[in-house]
Scaffold this motif. Structure first.
Motif, PDB file in Angstrom:
ATOM      1  N   LYS A  70      -9.035  25.620  32.365  1.00 35.53           N
ATOM      2  CA  LYS A  70     -10.443  25.732  32.016  1.00 35.53           C
ATOM      3  C   LYS A  70     -11.256  24.767  32.883  1.00 35.53           C
ATOM      4  O   LYS A  70     -10.889  23.596  33.016  1.00 35.53           O
ATOM      5  CB  LYS A  70     -10.633  25.398  30.535  1.00 35.53           C
ATOM      6  CG  LYS A  70     -12.001  25.691  30.002  1.00 35.53           C
ATOM      7  CD  LYS A  70     -12.014  25.484  28.490  1.00 35.53           C
ATOM      8  CE  LYS A  70     -13.345  25.906  27.937  1.00 35.53           C
ATOM      9  NZ  LYS A  70     -13.400  25.756  26.486  1.00 35.53           N
ATOM     10  N   ASN A  71     -12.332  25.259  33.458  1.00 39.85           N
ATOM     11  CA  ASN A  71     -13.250  24.422  34.247  1.00 39.85           C
ATOM     12  C   ASN A  71     -12.527  23.577  35.291  1.00 39.85           C
ATOM     13  O   ASN A  71     -12.660  22.368  35.335  1.00 39.85           O
ATOM     14  CB  ASN A  71     -14.078  23.519  33.330  1.00 39.85           C
ATOM     15  CG  ASN A  71     -14.940  24.308  32.378  1.00 39.85           C
ATOM     16  OD1 ASN A  71     -15.332  25.436  32.658  1.00 39.85           O
ATOM     17  ND2 ASN A  71     -15.232  23.723  31.231  1.00 39.85           N
ATOM     18  N   ASP A  72     -11.723  24.198  36.119  1.00 42.50           N
ATOM     19  CA  ASP A  72     -10.988  23.520  37.202  1.00 42.50           C
ATOM     20  C   ASP A  72     -10.007  22.471  36.694  1.00 42.50           C
ATOM     21  O   ASP A  72      -9.614  21.581  37.435  1.00 42.50           O
ATOM     22  CB  ASP A  72     -11.956  22.884  38.210  1.00 42.50           C
ATOM     23  CG  ASP A  72     -12.779  23.918  38.953  1.00 42.50           C
ATOM     24  OD1 ASP A  72     -12.270  25.033  39.158  1.00 42.50           O
ATOM     25  OD2 ASP A  72     -13.925  23.609  39.322  1.00 42.50           O
ATOM     26  N   GLY A  73      -9.632  22.554  35.425  1.00 43.02           N
ATOM     27  CA  GLY A  73      -8.645  21.635  34.866  1.00 43.02           C
ATOM     28  C   GLY A  73      -7.628  22.405  34.058  1.00 43.02           C
ATOM     29  O   GLY A  73      -7.731  23.610  33.878  1.00 43.02           O
ATOM     30  N   ALA A  74      -6.641  21.689  33.575  1.00 44.85           N
ATOM     31  CA  ALA A  74      -5.611  22.315  32.753  1.00 44.85           C
ATOM     32  C   ALA A  74      -5.215  21.345  31.649  1.00 44.85           C
ATOM     33  O   ALA A  74      -5.274  20.125  31.819  1.00 44.85           O
ATOM     34  CB  ALA A  74      -4.398  22.678  33.596  1.00 44.85           C
ATOM     35  N   PHE A  75      -4.860  21.910  30.514  1.00 40.12           N
ATOM     36  CA  PHE A  75      -4.348  21.098  29.424  1.00 40.12           C
ATOM     37  C   PHE A  75      -3.307  21.893  28.662  1.00 40.12           C
ATOM     38  O   PHE A  75      -3.169  23.096  28.835  1.00 40.12           O
ATOM     39  CB  PHE A  75      -5.475  20.600  28.503  1.00 40.12           C
ATOM     40  CG  PHE A  75      -6.256  21.697  27.820  1.00 40.12           C
ATOM     41  CD1 PHE A  75      -5.914  22.122  26.554  1.00 40.12           C
ATOM     42  CD2 PHE A  75      -7.343  22.290  28.451  1.00 40.12           C
ATOM     43  CE1 PHE A  75      -6.629  23.129  25.921  1.00 40.12           C
ATOM     44  CE2 PHE A  75      -8.072  23.291  27.823  1.00 40.12           C
ATOM     45  CZ  PHE A  75      -7.708  23.712  26.552  1.00 40.12           C
ATOM     46  N   VAL A  76      -2.560  21.195  27.809  1.00 42.17           N
ATOM     47  CA  VAL A  76      -1.508  21.836  27.031  1.00 42.17           C
ATOM     48  C   VAL A  76      -2.004  21.986  25.597  1.00 42.17           C
ATOM     49  O   VAL A  76      -2.489  21.036  24.995  1.00 42.17           O
ATOM     50  CB  VAL A  76      -0.207  21.014  27.050  1.00 42.17           C
ATOM     51  CG1 VAL A  76       0.881  21.693  26.233  1.00 42.17           C
ATOM     52  CG2 VAL A  76       0.265  20.790  28.478  1.00 42.17           C
TER      53      VAL A  76
END
Length: 84
Positions: A70-76
């Motif tokens: 999301k929005n040029d980022g990533a999370f778990v």
């Protein structure tokens, strides 16, 4: 067992080793992470944590994780978490 399953298991063990080092640095004042098991095929993660002052370790199970971009980022995102 296919060649891709072998590579997946090797990858899971490598990522688990790196994650163990990272988490141990974060929780060193509270205890230590004794083991990390990753099953990327089934999207499960199991952490065994020995907290300072406790006789027995706790086990944290993180089931059905997702990697969300999301929005040029990533999370778990963890969909089911339990501890015993």
């Amino acid at each position: 067992m296919g060649i891709f399953n072998v590579f997946n298991k090797i990858k899971d063990k490598g990522v688990a080793s790196l994650l163990k080092v990272f988490i141990n640095k974060q929780i060193k004042d509270y205890g230590s992470l004794s083991s990390v098991k990753i099953d990327s095929k089934n999207k499960n993660l199991i952490l065994d944590i020995q907290l300072n002052g406790e006789k027995k370790p706790i086990q944290v199970k993180l089931d059905k994780y997702e990697i969300v971009h999301k929005n040029d980022g990533a999370f778990v995102k963890f969909n089911n978490i339990s501890a015993s």
